[in-house]
Design a protein around this motif. Structure first.
Motif, mmCIF file in Angstrom:
data_model
loop_
_atom_site.group_PDB
_atom_site.id
_atom_site.type_symbol
_atom_site.label_atom_id
_atom_site.label_comp_id
_atom_site.label_asym_id
_atom_site.label_seq_id
_atom_site.Cartn_x
_atom_site.Cartn_y
_atom_site.Cartn_z
ATOM 1 N N LEU A 140 0.833 -1.207 0.000
ATOM 2 C CA LEU A 140 0.000 0.000 0.000
ATOM 3 C C LEU A 140 0.868 1.257 0.000
ATOM 4 C CD1 LEU A 140 -2.883 1.184 0.256
ATOM 5 C CD2 LEU A 140 -2.644 0.977 2.737
ATOM 6 N N LEU A 141 1.888 1.303 0.847
ATOM 7 C CA LEU A 141 2.731 2.496 0.955
ATOM 8 C C LEU A 141 3.499 2.766 -0.336
ATOM 9 C CD1 LEU A 141 4.031 4.795 2.613
ATOM 10 C CD2 LEU A 141 5.754 3.147 3.360
ATOM 11 N N THR A 142 4.128 1.744 -0.892
ATOM 12 C CA THR A 142 4.925 1.970 -2.101
ATOM 13 C C THR A 142 4.033 2.328 -3.290
ATOM 14 O OG1 THR A 142 4.974 -0.441 -2.466
ATOM 15 C CG2 THR A 142 6.868 0.546 -1.365
ATOM 16 N N THR A 329 -1.908 -10.255 3.866
ATOM 17 C CA THR A 329 -1.849 -9.853 5.273
ATOM 18 C C THR A 329 -0.889 -10.708 6.096
ATOM 19 O OG1 THR A 329 -3.782 -11.259 5.677
ATOM 20 C CG2 THR A 329 -4.195 -8.903 5.299
ATOM 21 N N ALA A 330 -0.213 -11.678 5.487
ATOM 22 C CA ALA A 330 0.669 -12.569 6.252
ATOM 23 C C ALA A 330 1.755 -11.801 7.020
ATOM 24 C CB ALA A 330 1.285 -13.624 5.347
ATOM 25 N N PRO A 331 2.437 -10.826 6.411
ATOM 26 C CA PRO A 331 3.423 -10.083 7.205
ATOM 27 C C PRO A 331 2.816 -9.329 8.386
ATOM 28 C CG PRO A 331 3.858 -9.807 4.870
ATOM 29 C CD PRO A 331 2.525 -10.463 4.982
ATOM 30 N N ALA A 332 1.594 -8.826 8.232
ATOM 31 C CA ALA A 332 0.923 -8.145 9.345
ATOM 32 C C ALA A 332 0.630 -9.138 10.468
ATOM 33 C CB ALA A 332 -0.367 -7.487 8.862
ATOM 34 N N ALA A 370 -6.127 -10.226 1.122
ATOM 35 C CA ALA A 370 -5.485 -9.153 0.354
ATOM 36 C C ALA A 370 -5.151 -7.995 1.297
ATOM 37 C CB ALA A 370 -6.400 -8.675 -0.758
ATOM 38 N N ALA A 371 -4.077 -7.301 0.981
ATOM 39 C CA ALA A 371 -3.596 -6.221 1.849
ATOM 40 C C ALA A 371 -3.682 -4.882 1.137
ATOM 41 C CB ALA A 371 -2.162 -6.504 2.272
ATOM 42 N N GLU A 375 -7.570 -0.672 6.414
ATOM 43 C CA GLU A 375 -8.550 -1.322 7.286
ATOM 44 C C GLU A 375 -8.346 -2.835 7.321
ATOM 45 O OE1 GLU A 375 -9.606 2.615 6.381
ATOM 46 O OE2 GLU A 375 -9.280 0.968 4.950
ATOM 47 N N ALA A 376 -8.082 -3.436 6.164
ATOM 48 C CA ALA A 376 -7.854 -4.885 6.097
ATOM 49 C C ALA A 376 -6.598 -5.268 6.874
ATOM 50 C CB ALA A 376 -7.738 -5.331 4.641
#
Length: 398
Positions: A140-142, A329-332, A370-371, A375-376
């Motif tokens: 999301l950031l990149t 979302t695995a890294p989160a 999915a990331a 919110e997700a």
């Protein structure tokens, strides 16, 4: 670099921490080229006021709204024209505002995520020191930064070293990069077997052999999870798959990272471990500017050693690679489960080897979604924390 007539206007988010104070040290060395226009802190209002008296920013913000009056009145008592703000929404607004063209994102943890995203969406030069922005929300950031033309310069020593070797964030095969190699100190338990780690204490885990850090990051260094998180960060920052990212244990911590090219060349960035070097790179790029850090005297440093990480004794590094490969979302999930497990270890509720076991449990039991929205990602974070806390409650107390 801004011209001398229009100094770079720098917002320092996390101004009272070690990175923030290092950034202010570098900025103060170049008063004609840059100034601190915005200073923000979480709850250290007295330290923030002291920095405002020295650096006289246009804006000061405190994350805790209950401290607004102390900040406002303290600024007035000091005779400063600095405008007071409070709350994380105010910090987010300042990061995206015309009050700055450069943002040092050094607020620790998920609390710094929204303001980092706001700076990226506003097209700022982003000196990124907030790990969670990339571990939780790297895609999301990149993506947001690319869309807004924001320039991300990593401030972590390992990623900054790679940035310097590449002279950019382009590590594509087209650029001739074969692989990037992150270095790790190895932490306090380097060389120990998995069996020998069964009985390590909290005091042993937080006693880093080279430098003093906070308890959480010290434990992450001891488990090698810190290096696993940096692998995920490197994947997002330089857009390279895990298959082209390696880790070498280098106990002297003088070679900060390396880049290997397809012609057989390997470039390494070396220097004393001082954050002012990486901040000077970010503030001055593409120019080199004085940081206040001495050069590296290799003759006085002696030998340099390198060895492979032991993934059996330190499985957190392997789990981070798995989470990165799984994506979404695995890294989160990995990050949240690790934070809860480390907290329980520091409280004496679980053993050292329960940390990777709990992280692996969360990764294997929770779905990877999915990331693509904040919110997700925050929902996955909360779910991983709940799952891990439940698992901790069912473990026998140590």
């Amino acid at each position: 670099m801004s011209s001398s007539s229009t100094p770079r206007q720098v917002a320092i988010l996390g101004a009272t921490g070690s990175i923030g104070t290092s950034a202010l040290d570098v900025i103060a060395r170049h008063p004609e080229q840059m100034r601190a226009s915005v200073l923000a802190a979480g709850s250290s209002v007295d330290a923030l006021l002291a920095l405002c008296r020295t650096h006289r920013p246009d804006h000061a913000a405190i994350g805790d709204p209950a401290l607004f009056e102390r900040l406002r009145d303290g600024l007035a008592d000091a005779g400063l024209a600095t405008e007071a703000h409070a709350g994380h929404a105010a910090i987010e607004t300042l990061a995206a505002s015309a009050a700055c063209d450069t943002v040092v994102a050094a607020i620790v943890g998920a609390a710094g995520l929204a303001s980092t995203l706001a700076a990226a969406r506003a097209g700022k030069r982003l000196l990124l020191a907030n790990k969670e922005s990339l571990v939780l929300a790297g895609t999301l950031l990149t993506r947001e930064a690319a869309a807004a033309g924001a320039e991300i310069i990593p401030i972590d020593s390992e990623h900054n070293a790679i940035f310097q070797c590449l002279r950019s964030r382009d590590a594509s095969l087209d650029s001739g990069v074969r692989r990037i190699i992150l270095t790790a100190s190895g932490g306090p338990f380097r060389g120990r077997s998995r069996a020998a780690l069964e009985t390590v204490t909290v005091a042993q885990a937080v006693a880093h052999p080279k430098w003093s850090m906070g308890p959480k990051i010290s434990v992450d260094s001891a488990t090698l999870m810190n290096k696993g998180l940096e692998v995920i960060e490197a994947h997002h920052l330089f857009n390279v798959p895990g298959s082209r990212i390696d880790v070498l244990v280098h106990p002297q911590s003088l070679v900060h990272s390396l880049v290997e090219f397809i012609d057989g060349s390997t470039l390494a960035q070396m220097g004393l471990p001082d954050m002012r070097t990486t901040l000077a790179v970010g503030l001055g790029w593409p120019r080199r500017i004085e940081s206040g850090v001495a050069g590296l005297d290799l003759l006085s440093q002696g030998r340099l050693d390198f060895e492979a990480p032991d993934l059996d004794a330190f499985p957190c590094l392997r789990l981070a690679w798995q989470a990165m490969d799984a994506g979404g979302t695995a890294p989160a999930i990995l990050n949240a489960a690790n934070e809860e497990a480390v907290s329980a270890f520091l409280q004496g509720r679980i053993g050292f080897l329960s940390i990777p076991a709990l992280v692996e449990h969360a990764l294997s039991t929770l779905p990877h979604a999915a990331a693509d929205t904040l919110e997700a990602l925050l929902a996955a974070d909360a779910q991983a924390r709940h799952t891990t806390c439940t698992a901790i409650a069912h473990l026998p107390h140590v």
